[in-house]
Design an enzyme around this catalytic site. Sequence first.
Site, PDB file in Angstrom:
ATOM      1  N   ASP A 107       0.882  -1.216   0.058  1.00  0.00           N
ATOM      2  CA  ASP A 107       0.043  -0.208   0.044  1.00  0.00           C
ATOM      3  C   ASP A 107       0.949   1.260  -0.018  1.00  0.00           C
ATOM      4  OD1 ASP A 107      -2.758   1.283   0.198  1.00  0.00           O
ATOM      5  OD2 ASP A 107      -2.509   1.295   2.211  1.00  0.00           O
ATOM      6  N   ASP A 163      -8.333  -8.279   6.152  1.00  0.00           N
ATOM      7  CA  ASP A 163      -9.584  -8.080   7.176  1.00  0.00           C
ATOM      8  C   ASP A 163      -9.979  -6.698   7.257  1.00  0.00           C
ATOM      9  OD1 ASP A 163      -7.363  -7.115   8.348  1.00  0.00           O
ATOM     10  OD2 ASP A 163      -8.337  -6.991  10.239  1.00  0.00           O
TER      11      ASP A 163
END
Length: 187
Positions: A107, A163
């Site tokens: 990311d 998650d």
Amino acid sequence: MGRGRAPRDDVAEVLVTGQQLAEVVDRLARRLTADVGDKNPILIGVLTGAFVFMADLIRRLEFPLEADFICARSYGDGTAAGDLVIEMDVGRDIAGRHVVIVDDILDSGQTLGELVRILQERSPASVRTCCLLDKPQARTVEFEADYVGIQIPDRFVVGYGLDLGYHYRNLPFVGVLRPEVYRPAQD
Ligand code: 5GP
Ligand code: MG
């Protein structure tokens, strides 16, 4: 996520199907086999998000390897390096060994970049990075993985180990949640 509701009901869009994931893992396995298949490498999965990817990946690798895990968490705002905390370390000395760090998603690039730096200090023979998903538009530090599974847009994704609040890791695909699930407080 409501009790009794299926996790997939909270998904607005599937970005990477289970079939695509299997193909991506196969391709990464072939490249790793070519590059480290004769090096008895240590594969280090980054907990927690990488555990599903790691489990599938190592079962595609038909050469001797050691599998281990590390738990690292970034406590910064994602814009500065140096605030990575190792919460659970690997169980062995990596000096002189060929290391492949296996992570779920690239990311900002901060976690993996910092992890490489920390592991490099232990004098391994080499350190490679293998990331299932990559959000190239989200980078805040200069870092690219050696092996990238698939590039995705800069959106928050769940499934296949990833998650939201410990939920959705069990989805067999990678997807984006419905906005009302992702941001329940603000809406
Ligand atoms: P970084 O920003 O340091 O490159 O990524 C750090 C970690 O943030 C990733 O390894 C992953 O655990 C988590 N992360 C980044 N993007 C996402 C995302 O879209 N969904 C989820 N569930 N976790 C993410
Ligand atoms: Mg992670």
